[in-house]
Structure formats: C-alpha cells, structure tokens
Design a protein around this motif. Structure first.
Motif, PDB file in Angstrom:
ATOM      1  N   THR A  56       0.815  -1.218   0.000  1.00  0.00           N
ATOM      2  CA  THR A  56       0.000   0.000   0.000  1.00  0.00           C
ATOM      3  C   THR A  56       0.847   1.266   0.000  1.00  0.00           C
ATOM      4  O   THR A  56       0.318   2.357   0.189  1.00  0.00           O
ATOM      5  CB  THR A  56      -0.924   0.012   1.235  1.00  0.00           C
ATOM      6  N   THR A  64      -9.353  -1.446   1.226  1.00  0.00           N
ATOM      7  CA  THR A  64      -9.261  -2.779   0.638  1.00  0.00           C
ATOM      8  C   THR A  64     -10.517  -3.582   0.924  1.00  0.00           C
ATOM      9  O   THR A  64     -10.990  -3.629   2.061  1.00  0.00           O
ATOM     10  CB  THR A  64      -8.039  -3.536   1.206  1.00  0.00           C
ATOM     11  N   ARG A  93      -5.113  -8.456  10.154  1.00  0.00           N
ATOM     12  CA  ARG A  93      -4.161  -7.667   9.363  1.00  0.00           C
ATOM     13  C   ARG A  93      -2.840  -7.599  10.124  1.00  0.00           C
ATOM     14  O   ARG A  93      -2.808  -7.331  11.322  1.00  0.00           O
ATOM     15  CB  ARG A  93      -4.700  -6.258   9.140  1.00  0.00           C
ATOM     16  N   CYS A  95       0.825  -5.626   9.840  1.00  0.00           N
ATOM     17  CA  CYS A  95       1.590  -4.557   9.203  1.00  0.00           C
ATOM     18  C   CYS A  95       2.874  -4.336   9.978  1.00  0.00           C
ATOM     19  O   CYS A  95       2.842  -4.258  11.208  1.00  0.00           O
ATOM     20  CB  CYS A  95       0.803  -3.258   9.177  1.00  0.00           C
ATOM     21  N   ASP A 129     -11.472  -2.963   4.683  1.00  0.00           N
ATOM     22  CA  ASP A 129     -10.522  -2.370   5.620  1.00  0.00           C
ATOM     23  C   ASP A 129     -10.017  -1.060   5.029  1.00  0.00           C
ATOM     24  O   ASP A 129      -9.307  -1.066   4.030  1.00  0.00           O
ATOM     25  CB  ASP A 129      -9.355  -3.329   5.867  1.00  0.00           C
ATOM     26  N   GLN A 132      -5.690   1.088   6.901  1.00  0.00           N
ATOM     27  CA  GLN A 132      -4.499   0.277   6.694  1.00  0.00           C
ATOM     28  C   GLN A 132      -3.223   0.963   7.122  1.00  0.00           C
ATOM     29  O   GLN A 132      -3.191   2.151   7.408  1.00  0.00           O
ATOM     30  CB  GLN A 132      -4.380  -0.086   5.215  1.00  0.00           C
ATOM     31  N   CYS A 133      -2.173   0.178   7.129  1.00  0.00           N
ATOM     32  CA  CYS A 133      -0.825   0.692   7.387  1.00  0.00           C
ATOM     33  C   CYS A 133      -0.367   1.405   6.120  1.00  0.00           C
ATOM     34  O   CYS A 133      -0.512   0.882   5.024  1.00  0.00           O
ATOM     35  CB  CYS A 133       0.127  -0.450   7.650  1.00  0.00           C
ATOM     36  N   CYS A 138       0.911  -4.846   3.769  1.00  0.00           N
ATOM     37  CA  CYS A 138      -0.025  -5.414   4.733  1.00  0.00           C
ATOM     38  C   CYS A 138      -0.257  -6.860   4.335  1.00  0.00           C
ATOM     39  O   CYS A 138      -0.477  -7.161   3.159  1.00  0.00           O
ATOM     40  CB  CYS A 138      -1.373  -4.700   4.697  1.00  0.00           C
ATOM     41  N   TYR A 140      -2.843  -9.927   5.081  1.00  0.00           N
ATOM     42  CA  TYR A 140      -4.116 -10.312   5.665  1.00  0.00           C
ATOM     43  C   TYR A 140      -4.137 -11.828   5.762  1.00  0.00           C
ATOM     44  O   TYR A 140      -3.692 -12.523   4.838  1.00  0.00           O
ATOM     45  CB  TYR A 140      -5.283  -9.835   4.796  1.00  0.00           C
ATOM     46  N   THR A 166      -7.641  -3.259  -3.745  1.00  0.00           N
ATOM     47  CA  THR A 166      -7.329  -2.034  -3.009  1.00  0.00           C
ATOM     48  C   THR A 166      -7.445  -0.844  -3.947  1.00  0.00           C
ATOM     49  O   THR A 166      -6.960  -0.879  -5.076  1.00  0.00           O
ATOM     50  CB  THR A 166      -5.902  -2.110  -2.427  1.00  0.00           C
TER      51      THR A 166
END
Length: 171
Positions: A56, A64, A93, A95, A129, A132-133, A138, A140, A166
């Motif tokens: 990401t 996502t 998740r 990260c 989601d 996110q980071c 990431c 999952y 995403t």
C-alpha cells in the motif's frame, strides 16, 4: 483566492499526497489453502488457512475489500456417526512489526450432517478495511477456529482463497 478556498485545497487528499498516480488499484489473489479438522478436534483449535499480501506504499488513503471463499466438506467417520461442529473464521491484518489486528467480526458456519454421505458447502464472505498501514506491505490472514467443545466427524476446508482489491479512497 479567499481563505476558505485555501483551506479546502490544503485538506484535499490529492494535494497532501506525494504521489501522482490517480485511480491506483491493486487486485491480488492469495494462494489456495486447506485444512482438515479430524474427528475429536477440541474446541479452540485454530489454524491459518489463507493469506494475501498487498503493498500500500503508493496509496494516499488505501481501502481494501477482502473476499474469502472456500469449500467445506463434512465426512462422517462411520455410517451411523453424524458430523457436528461449528467453524469460526476471522480476518487479521499484519503490518510492519505490529501485533495482528482483527478486521471485522467473526463469520461462523455450523456443520450438521446426519447421513453417512459426505456433504459439501460453499462458504464465502467479504470485509472492507480502510484503516491500513501506510508506506508498506499489509498481510491479511484468515484463521479458522473449531468452536464449542469438540468436532464430531471430519470437517475439511478446501480451496480456501483470500482475494483483495485495493483502491485509493478520497474520503
């Protein structure tokens, strides 16, 4: 330009973001996984069944959608023995070096097969989601847990796959 326009431009994600890739989208499918929970599997037994990793780092505000699908097969251990059990599925998740974060709630499937013939069920769900980071990858993961006290009969989770799409979310 008046001061209100300046504020709106400063808060517009496209002006704050350091990338110049509008409409960035990633579609990623994880590898297929499987697990068999044999007769007398105790409740609380948990296994990771499917994963997918997405980068990401090029997104300003990633969102996502994760879709899980699998084929559940219940097989009796004898002609007169039923198959009974409940499976709980949960998305997590991961990260960087952070602890796993649950995404959405648990999804449950109750299996009750009274006949001596194996039975098959398609089980699918999705979660989104949007927290996110940033600036990294990431991962999952889907875990499956035997709920209750014990599994009676054999329950297999086959062709388990996690897919992710995403997009950059402007809001």
């Amino acid at each position: 330009m008046n001061s209100i326009s300046d504020i709106n431009l400063n808060n517009d994600y496209r002006h704050n973001c350091k990338i110049n890739e509008p409409n960035l989208v990633i579609l990623k499918c994880g590898e297929a996984g499987q697990i068999i929970l044999p007769d007398t599997t105790p409740g609380g037994t948990t296994a990771t069944i499917a994963t997918v990793t997405i980068d990401t780092s090029k997104f300003c505000n990633p969102c996502t959608k994760l879709e899980f699908t699998s084929n559940i097969i219940a097989t009796p251990t004898s002609p007169t023995a039923p198959v009974v059990g409940t499976l709980n599925f949960q998305v997590f998740r991961f990260c960087n070096d952070q602890q796993p974060i649950p995404i959405g709630g648990q999804f449950s499937l109750a299996v009750a097969q009274a006949t001596a013939v194996p039975a098959s069920t398609i089980f699918t769900f999705f979660v989104c989601d949007c927290n996110q980071c940033l600036n990294g990858c990431c991962t999952y993961a889907i875990t499956v847990t035997a709920a209750g006290t014990i599994i009676t009969g054999n329950i297999g989770v086959f062709a388990a796959r996690l897919a992710a799409i995403t997009v950059d979310n402007p809001e």
